[in-house]
Design an enzyme around this catalytic site. Sequence first.
Site, PDB file in Angstrom:
ATOM      1  N   ARG A 125       0.870  -1.186   0.000  1.00  0.00           N
ATOM      2  CA  ARG A 125       0.000   0.000   0.000  1.00  0.00           C
ATOM      3  C   ARG A 125       0.905   1.233   0.000  1.00  0.00           C
ATOM      4  NH1 ARG A 125      -3.345  -2.629   4.934  1.00  0.00           N
ATOM      5  NH2 ARG A 125      -4.565  -4.127   3.725  1.00  0.00           N
ATOM      6  N   ARG A 218     -10.702   3.465   5.565  1.00  0.00           N
ATOM      7  CA  ARG A 218      -9.235   3.346   5.490  1.00  0.00           C
ATOM      8  C   ARG A 218      -8.753   3.670   4.077  1.00  0.00           C
ATOM      9  NH1 ARG A 218      -6.403  -2.229   7.250  1.00  0.00           N
ATOM     10  NH2 ARG A 218      -7.071  -2.873   5.170  1.00  0.00           N
ATOM     11  N   ARG A 229     -12.784  -9.168   1.273  1.00  0.00           N
ATOM     12  CA  ARG A 229     -12.406  -9.151   2.687  1.00  0.00           C
ATOM     13  C   ARG A 229     -13.638  -9.254   3.596  1.00  0.00           C
ATOM     14  NH1 ARG A 229      -6.982  -6.880   3.697  1.00  0.00           N
ATOM     15  NH2 ARG A 229      -5.872  -7.348   1.778  1.00  0.00           N
TER      16      ARG A 229
HETATM   17  N1  LIG Z   1      -1.117 -16.664   8.060  1.00  0.00           N
HETATM   18  C1  LIG Z   1      -0.631 -15.440   7.964  1.00  0.00           C
HETATM   19  N2  LIG Z   1      -1.453 -14.390   7.850  1.00  0.00           N
HETATM   20  C2  LIG Z   1      -0.902 -13.163   7.778  1.00  0.00           C
HETATM   21  C3  LIG Z   1       0.489 -12.935   7.824  1.00  0.00           C
HETATM   22  N3  LIG Z   1       0.715 -11.608   7.742  1.00  0.00           N
HETATM   23  C4  LIG Z   1      -0.487 -11.028   7.656  1.00  0.00           C
HETATM   24  N4  LIG Z   1      -1.459 -11.948   7.682  1.00  0.00           N
HETATM   25  C5  LIG Z   1      -2.920 -11.764   7.651  1.00  0.00           C
HETATM   26  O1  LIG Z   1      -3.332 -11.520   6.325  1.00  0.00           O
HETATM   27  C6  LIG Z   1      -4.518 -10.769   6.359  1.00  0.00           C
HETATM   28  C7  LIG Z   1      -4.417  -9.644   5.358  1.00  0.00           C
HETATM   29  O2  LIG Z   1      -3.432  -8.735   5.761  1.00  0.00           O
HETATM   30  P1  LIG Z   1      -3.263  -7.348   5.010  1.00  0.00           P
HETATM   31  O3  LIG Z   1      -3.264  -7.588   3.534  1.00  0.00           O
HETATM   32  O4  LIG Z   1      -2.097  -6.630   5.584  1.00  0.00           O
HETATM   33  O5  LIG Z   1      -4.632  -6.590   5.311  1.00  0.00           O
HETATM   34  P2  LIG Z   1      -5.394  -6.162   6.665  1.00  0.00           P
HETATM   35  O6  LIG Z   1      -5.976  -7.381   7.266  1.00  0.00           O
HETATM   36  O7  LIG Z   1      -6.446  -5.270   6.167  1.00  0.00           O
HETATM   37  O8  LIG Z   1      -4.421  -5.522   7.560  1.00  0.00           O
HETATM   38  C8  LIG Z   1      -4.719 -10.318   7.793  1.00  0.00           C
HETATM   39  O9  LIG Z   1      -5.681 -11.173   8.393  1.00  0.00           O
HETATM   40  C9  LIG Z   1      -3.390 -10.556   8.435  1.00  0.00           C
HETATM   41  O10 LIG Z   1      -3.503 -10.864   9.815  1.00  0.00           O
HETATM   42  C10 LIG Z   1       1.335 -14.075   7.962  1.00  0.00           C
HETATM   43  O11 LIG Z   1       2.557 -14.009   8.030  1.00  0.00           O
HETATM   44  N5  LIG Z   1       0.727 -15.280   8.026  1.00  0.00           N
HETATM   45  N1  LIG Z   2     -12.042   1.142  17.566  1.00  0.00           N
HETATM   46  C1  LIG Z   2     -11.994   1.766  16.396  1.00  0.00           C
HETATM   47  N2  LIG Z   2     -12.956   2.675  16.084  1.00  0.00           N
HETATM   48  C2  LIG Z   2     -12.936   3.305  14.887  1.00  0.00           C
HETATM   49  N3  LIG Z   2     -12.003   3.134  13.936  1.00  0.00           N
HETATM   50  C3  LIG Z   2     -11.037   2.243  14.196  1.00  0.00           C
HETATM   51  C4  LIG Z   2     -10.971   1.523  15.425  1.00  0.00           C
HETATM   52  N4  LIG Z   2      -9.899   0.713  15.400  1.00  0.00           N
HETATM   53  C5  LIG Z   2      -9.300   0.923  14.202  1.00  0.00           C
HETATM   54  N5  LIG Z   2      -9.968   1.846  13.477  1.00  0.00           N
HETATM   55  C6  LIG Z   2      -9.672   2.303  12.114  1.00  0.00           C
HETATM   56  O1  LIG Z   2     -10.109   1.263  11.254  1.00  0.00           O
HETATM   57  C7  LIG Z   2      -9.242   1.138  10.124  1.00  0.00           C
HETATM   58  C8  LIG Z   2      -8.735  -0.297  10.055  1.00  0.00           C
HETATM   59  O2  LIG Z   2      -7.827  -0.500  11.126  1.00  0.00           O
HETATM   60  P1  LIG Z   2      -6.517  -1.373  10.924  1.00  0.00           P
HETATM   61  O3  LIG Z   2      -5.730  -1.255  12.182  1.00  0.00           O
HETATM   62  O4  LIG Z   2      -5.850  -0.990   9.650  1.00  0.00           O
HETATM   63  O5  LIG Z   2      -7.177  -2.810  10.792  1.00  0.00           O
HETATM   64  P2  LIG Z   2      -6.531  -4.248  10.466  1.00  0.00           P
HETATM   65  O6  LIG Z   2      -5.056  -4.143  10.741  1.00  0.00           O
HETATM   66  O7  LIG Z   2      -7.217  -5.174  11.401  1.00  0.00           O
HETATM   67  O8  LIG Z   2      -6.832  -4.530   9.047  1.00  0.00           O
HETATM   68  C9  LIG Z   2      -8.151   2.169  10.296  1.00  0.00           C
HETATM   69  O9  LIG Z   2      -8.445   3.295   9.494  1.00  0.00           O
HETATM   70  C10 LIG Z   2      -8.212   2.517  11.787  1.00  0.00           C
HETATM   71  O10 LIG Z   2      -7.822   3.845  12.026  1.00  0.00           O
END
Ligand SMILES: Nc1nc2c(ncn2[C@@H]2O[C@H](COP(=O)(O)OP(=O)(O)O)[C@@H](O)[C@H]2O)c(=O)[nH]1
Ligand SMILES: Nc1ncnc2c1ncn2[C@@H]1O[C@H](COP(=O)(O)OP(=O)(O)O)[C@@H](O)[C@H]1O
Length: 346
Positions: A125, A218, A229
Amino acid sequence: MELAKQLLSLAKKRVHPTVLGTKPLSCNGHSAVLFENRILVLKKGSKSDDQIWFLEVDTEYVRQQRKKLGTEVVAWSKGVIGNAEKPIVISGPSGVGKGTLISMLMKEFPSMFGFSVSHTTRAPRNMEKDGVHYHFTEKSVMEKEIKSGKFLEFASVHGNLYGTSVEAVEVVADAGKRCILDIDVQGARSVRASSLEAIFIFVCPPSMEELEKRLRDRGTETEEQILKRLRNAQAEIEQGKSSNIFDFILYNDNLEECYDRLKKLLGLDGFVATSPKSAAPREINLPTDHSVSKIDDKIIISCISSGLDKESKNSIMLDVSSLKGGAPGRTRGLDFQVIGSMDQLS
Ligand SMILES: Nc1nc2c(ncn2[C@@H]2O[C@H](COP(=O)(O)OP(=O)(O)O)[C@@H](O)[C@H]2O)c(=O)[nH]1
Ligand SMILES: Nc1ncnc2c1ncn2[C@@H]1O[C@H](COP(=O)(O)OP(=O)(O)O)[C@@H](O)[C@H]1O
């Protein structure tokens, strides 16, 4: 001795096993001690963080890999003095706030926690940096590395490969910090089944509507990716709540309140982050000239050092009675005592 017989039989058959794990660099000789299921290798004249190694021949991990790969397998694991705190596995659907909570924890306690940087085949990203948020990699490269045993766990998530390398977790532990893994439910299940002892936390959204809002606000995903997702989120939440993988479920409604609950379950409420916690292990330097003997779970290393007018002998006792971990990764839980002069300690 069973292991000795097994090794002899392999040598006679001229079997070349698949060698997993990071290999020790070459050295000017070594001593080896045979255990029930592994060989302790002490490298002579090596640096203190590269002296103690284990070649696992018949441990649980080796047996699993032997079955999986259909070949004979041995695995290297570096021996580390002392223990590491249990890693923390955080899972939950995309957009629930895992990354936000982890960032808050790392910001408040920078010397206490370290992030396990995963590998992924998804595109970075805008704000993401290679090596910091993820190791961004090609699918073919990652598939090869999976086969070579580089990963503690891996999974296909939302159409891309993600995986935690053994190294990602171990560099954090080696730095004396507690490792945080942000991985999906499949990954959490694999870690649960592995030799890595961890604390498992599942983060739940207050509602699907709120999850969708967070994901959309986000603004990092395309419409197609958002829909994928959200579809996956339903199943992840069901598994997260019903499986026996997770020790704790955290509802992330109000962010500050959720963060406080996270700190509480990690025993950090009221904890004031002051000076860095010194978890650096004690070190031991093995001189080139030494002999080794074994008494039960104790290894006696006799060091010969010649002074100007006399030759003196010092001994170090390495205690291997409480080994933890092992391949894939480090073997921890070693301890040592100096018997005699202290001049071998660094
Ligand atoms: N099994 C596994 N899942 C991962 C790993 N790193 C990230 N993820 C998972 O992959 C999913 C997608 O991650 P990401 O593309 O960063 O998107 P996000 O979930 O929106 O933060 C999330 O559920 C993460 O927890 C890894 O090393 N192993
Ligand atoms: N408790 C909350 N209330 C409102 N917005 C939240 C909260 N926790 C996270 N966010 C927002 O939600 C979005 C997704 O959070 P993020 O940490 O990127 O999620 P994930 O890592 O689980 O994918 C971000 O823009 C973050 O600022």
